[in-house]
Design an enzyme around this catalytic site. Structure first.
Site: not given
Lengths: 494, 100
Positions: A80, A160, A184
């Site tokens: 990420k 997210s 998330s």
């Protein structure tokens, strides 16, 4: 030869260790998938095929030399783009950090590389991890590989960690890192039919992760199944003196102790999570999940978490308050973007830089945070929210006197279409209603795929455990996984 | 409690984010929407409840007062610190003139 990109973490690790295939072959396979899907899915902000190959070659060489191999040896993963990676652009999907190339490596990513994993690239996300659909990214939204059956509307991959969820679901990576502040990891995992766990707050070091809300931020793995998550979490977790809230505890052997036999365990069903007008498919999948856990030997009990309704509003005070402080560092001086209008003084430069570098959702949260922390409003908003947070944590404490784990839906619906909720920030926030309470209490929680809804989209079930009891969460997750038999895959339209 | 345009402009200035008139126009109702919704926290009885300061009770650790105990956070890395600066001169961060 079998398609190596169909394999998960455990199968790759074991296959590389036993010499069934080389780590290089695996990395080449995933590199090709990443490149082929980029135009359609936009899961990566940057691809780093050379890093994946370099790590793979090292694992292959170590194996040839008879050296011991790490927990993730030969497994290429997606990172990420919230984790600082030395020498590779780290943006938090913001314009503010576009071009920022860290001189250091985050603790979690460094641990993964030490364990023999390789990096396929940096995954797209909501800007500064603020969002539930990946639509706030400066680099364009990620597209969910899943579509409604018979439709071709583009669906949100969740957020997210939407690049992470899409990449794993589309077989661009066997696993990816995520971070979870208020859902998330879990919500995007549910939206894409994969598995993800947010461990107890403090298990994974926050050092080198771009900060959003420091009392909530926690990293965790996103992968295809529970076992793969257990393996990867072992590689990510561990005490780090550089993070003042890091847990000084040994990392348990979660993989070794996986056990889907839940005899003697009690599973709590929180009454307050059954909301009026609940999505029928979600409610049905929740009931089915409870039955599966019963089949695994557990006793199912109803519990009460009376302050559930206040978790989300408390979160939307606490998280923006912390964000407004954390994001004060972006001033155009030390790193990142600088906007310097003609004849601007230092203050003008700050304001212009921040106006240009932050997206609308980030600005919205900074303003809310600034407001609730400002003189005269601090007690009414921030202190009140922190008191409510204490009550929410207490609810869980009392509930765990009656049960060992809690079962709930991960999200109120399956994936929604891109653009469906962008006009109304509040309706987007409501998506995290089931995920946020565990975040506020710092508890380990995971999402496992539980089936498809009537539109052919995946649904996730969430398991919440006691502080430090990732094992209990993983075990209940495994029991669901074995009974759900979730093998559905999105059609490869990209 | 709701915020008016003037308040939002003030918050934006406190947060050092310059905002156009149009941005303020959209931000005011959006913030009010969110603030009206979080207002419901006021109905929770919190008498005798301490605000949370840490989800996991921990004591803050002390470490030896040694500069390079961890090379990642140690000293002597000026050039690395400056490597991502938008402007650096003579080994310092550079900003617009602040003293006339």
């Amino acid at each position: 030869m079998t398609d190596l990109t169909q394999l998960g973490v455990k199968a790759i690790r074991d296959g590389v260790a036993s010499g069934d295939f080389t780590a290089r072959e695996v990395a080449e396979g995933f590199n090709a998938n990443v490149a082929a899907a980029q135009g359609a899915l936009n899961a990566f902000i940057v691809a780093t095929p050379e890093r994946a190959l370099e790590a793979a070659d090292k694992v292959d060489a170590d194996r040839a030399a008879g050296k011991p191999l790490g927990k993730m040896a030969g497994v290429p993963i997606g990172m990420k783009d919230l984790f600082a990676t030395r020498g590779v652009q780290t943006t938090a999907a913001s314009h503010m950090l576009e071009g920022f190339t860290p001189e250091y490596e985050s603790t979690v990513s460094a641990k993964l590389w030490e364990a023999g994993a390789g990096m396929l690239g940096k995954l797209n996300l909501d800007q500064f991890a603020m969002g539930s659909s990946n639509e706030t990214s400066h680099f364009g939204n990620v597209v969910n590989p899943w579509r409604r059956s018979g439709g071709n509307a583009q669906m949100a991959p969740g957020g997210s960690s939407g690049g992470s969820s899409a990449a794993v679901a589309a077989r661009l990576a066997p696993a990816a890192t995520g971070t979870d502040t208020g859902g998330s990891i879990r919500q995007p995992a549910a939206f894409t039919g994969i598995t993800g766990i947010k461990p107890t707050y403090g298990r994974c070091s926050r050092w080198g992760i771009v900060a959003f809300a420091s009392s909530l931020d926690q990293a965790g793995p996103m992968a295809r199944d529970v076992t793969d998550c257990a393996i990867m979490l072992e590689a990510m977790a561990g005490f780090d003196p550089k993070d003042s809230t890091s847990l000084d505890l040994p990392v348990p052997e979660w993989e070794k102790h996986l056990d889907a036999d839940l005899k003697g365990k009690r599973v709590g069903i929180p009454r307050e999570y059954r909301m009026d007008g609940m999505d029928a498919d979600v409610a049905e999948s929740w009931d089915r999940g409870a039955q599966w856990l019963k089949d695994a030997g557990a006793e199912v009990v109803e519990i009460s978490l009376p302050h559930t309704k206040y978790a989300l509003p408390a979160y939307y005070i606490i998280a923006p308050a912390e964000a407004s402080s954390n994001l004060a560092r972006y001033d155009g001086v030390r790193y990142g973007l600088r906007e310097l209008p003609e004849k601007a003084n230092l203050q003008d430069m700050y304001a212009a830089t921040r106006a240009e570098g932050f997206g609308a959702e980030v600005k919205r949260r900074i303003l809310i945070g600034t407001y609730v922390l400002s003189a005269g409003f601090y007690d009414a908003y921030y202190t009140q929210a922190q008191k409510v947070r204490t009550l929410i944590a207490r609810d869980f404490e009392l509930a765990f006197a009656q049960c060992d784990v809690i079962l709930a839906p991960t999200a109120p619906t399956a994936a929604f279409a891109l653009g469906e909720k962008t006009d109304d920030p509040l309706s987007m926030y409501l998506n995290d209603v089931f995920a946020v309470p565990a975040s506020l209490a710092g508890l380990p929680a995971m999402s496992v795929p539980a089936g498809l809804n009537r539109d052919g989209l995946p649904l996730g079930l969430q398991i919440i455990g006691r502080t430090f009891d990732e094992q209990g969460v993983l075990n209940a997750g495994l029991a669901i996984e074995q009974r759900a038999g979730f093998t559905a895959r999105p059609d490869t339209w990209w | 409690m709701s915020v008016d345009r003037k308040t939002v402009a003030k918050i934006a200035s406190l947060a050092r984010i310059s905002m156009s008139e149009e941005e303020l126009d959209t931000m005011v109702p959006e913030l009010n929407n969110i603030l009206n919704w979080v207002e419901q926290l006021g109905e929770v009885d919190v008498s005798g409840v301490e605000p949370m300061t840490a989800v996991i009770p921990q004591r803050l650790r002390l470490r030896e007062d040694e500069m390079n105990a961890d090379p990642l956070t140690g000293g002597g890395v000026r050039d690395k610190v400056l490597a991502n600066a938008p402007a650096a001169e003579h080994g310092f961060f550079a900003v617009p003139k602040v003293i006339e």
